[in-house]
Design a protein around this motif. Structure first.
Motif, PDB file in Angstrom:
ATOM      1  N   LEU A  13     -19.194 -14.299 -12.910  1.00  0.00           N
ATOM      2  CA  LEU A  13     -20.117 -14.875 -13.894  1.00  0.00           C
ATOM      3  C   LEU A  13     -21.300 -15.439 -13.127  1.00  0.00           C
ATOM      4  O   LEU A  13     -21.186 -15.730 -11.931  1.00  0.00           O
ATOM      5  N   PRO A  14     -22.444 -15.632 -13.771  1.00  0.00           N
ATOM      6  CA  PRO A  14     -23.568 -16.246 -13.056  1.00  0.00           C
ATOM      7  C   PRO A  14     -23.149 -17.593 -12.451  1.00  0.00           C
ATOM      8  O   PRO A  14     -22.574 -18.442 -13.124  1.00  0.00           O
ATOM      9  N   GLY A  15     -23.380 -17.740 -11.172  1.00  0.00           N
ATOM     10  CA  GLY A  15     -23.044 -18.974 -10.473  1.00  0.00           C
ATOM     11  C   GLY A  15     -21.562 -19.149 -10.170  1.00  0.00           C
ATOM     12  O   GLY A  15     -21.152 -20.179  -9.673  1.00  0.00           O
ATOM     13  N   GLN A  16     -20.739 -18.157 -10.469  1.00  0.00           N
ATOM     14  CA  GLN A  16     -19.303 -18.261 -10.225  1.00  0.00           C
ATOM     15  C   GLN A  16     -18.842 -17.131  -9.312  1.00  0.00           C
ATOM     16  O   GLN A  16     -18.893 -15.967  -9.684  1.00  0.00           O
ATOM     17  N   ILE A  40     -22.381  -9.828  -2.288  1.00  0.00           N
ATOM     18  CA  ILE A  40     -21.500 -10.364  -3.327  1.00  0.00           C
ATOM     19  C   ILE A  40     -21.818  -9.620  -4.621  1.00  0.00           C
ATOM     20  O   ILE A  40     -22.691 -10.011  -5.387  1.00  0.00           O
ATOM     21  N   PRO A  41     -21.125  -8.505  -4.875  1.00  0.00           N
ATOM     22  CA  PRO A  41     -21.444  -7.688  -6.044  1.00  0.00           C
ATOM     23  C   PRO A  41     -21.004  -8.334  -7.362  1.00  0.00           C
ATOM     24  O   PRO A  41     -20.106  -9.168  -7.393  1.00  0.00           O
ATOM     25  N   ASP A  42     -21.692  -7.955  -8.440  1.00  0.00           N
ATOM     26  CA  ASP A  42     -21.319  -8.377  -9.789  1.00  0.00           C
ATOM     27  C   ASP A  42     -20.240  -7.434 -10.301  1.00  0.00           C
ATOM     28  O   ASP A  42     -20.538  -6.385 -10.860  1.00  0.00           O
ATOM     29  N   LEU A  43     -18.997  -7.793 -10.082  1.00  0.00           N
ATOM     30  CA  LEU A  43     -17.863  -6.966 -10.510  1.00  0.00           C
ATOM     31  C   LEU A  43     -16.771  -7.859 -11.077  1.00  0.00           C
ATOM     32  O   LEU A  43     -16.546  -8.965 -10.574  1.00  0.00           O
ATOM     33  N   GLU A  60      -7.110 -26.799  -7.821  1.00  0.00           N
ATOM     34  CA  GLU A  60      -7.347 -25.398  -7.465  1.00  0.00           C
ATOM     35  C   GLU A  60      -6.588 -24.450  -8.379  1.00  0.00           C
ATOM     36  O   GLU A  60      -7.068 -23.385  -8.725  1.00  0.00           O
ATOM     37  N   TRP A  61      -5.385 -24.820  -8.780  1.00  0.00           N
ATOM     38  CA  TRP A  61      -4.567 -23.978  -9.645  1.00  0.00           C
ATOM     39  C   TRP A  61      -5.209 -23.791 -11.005  1.00  0.00           C
ATOM     40  O   TRP A  61      -5.099 -22.736 -11.613  1.00  0.00           O
ATOM     41  N   THR A  62      -5.840 -24.841 -11.509  1.00  0.00           N
ATOM     42  CA  THR A  62      -6.366 -24.816 -12.874  1.00  0.00           C
ATOM     43  C   THR A  62      -7.865 -24.578 -12.927  1.00  0.00           C
ATOM     44  O   THR A  62      -8.447 -24.586 -13.998  1.00  0.00           O
ATOM     45  N   ALA A  63      -8.512 -24.376 -11.801  1.00  0.00           N
ATOM     46  CA  ALA A  63      -9.960 -24.156 -11.775  1.00  0.00           C
ATOM     47  C   ALA A  63     -10.293 -22.878 -12.537  1.00  0.00           C
ATOM     48  O   ALA A  63      -9.617 -21.869 -12.421  1.00  0.00           O
TER      49      ALA A  63
END
Length: 64
Positions: A13-16, A40-43, A60-63
């Motif tokens: 996602l944008p920024g993710q 870093i491809p958009d895939l 981290e588990w729930t991020a």
């Protein structure tokens, strides 16, 4: 398709960005059946495997 290991970042996602332990991207998403040239491809992978370890925090588990 292509299997990617943790060194392969993906922009889902944008920024993710994500770097799962294992990701599978089908050839249907890849133009000319080749991985995009950008670092870093958009895939969005069809399959993702994340192995949690004792060192991972609950955050981290729930991020998302």
């Amino acid at each position: 398709g292509i299997l990617m290991l943790p060194d392969g970042l993906l922009r889902v996602l944008p920024g993710q960005r994500r770097a799962p332990d294992l990701a599978f991207v089908s050839f249907a998403q890849l133009p000319n059946r080749k991985m995009p040239a950008e670092p870093i491809p958009d895939l969005v992978p069809e399959l993702v495997v994340e192995v949690l370890s004792k060192g991972n925090t609950k955050k981290e588990w729930t991020a998302s």
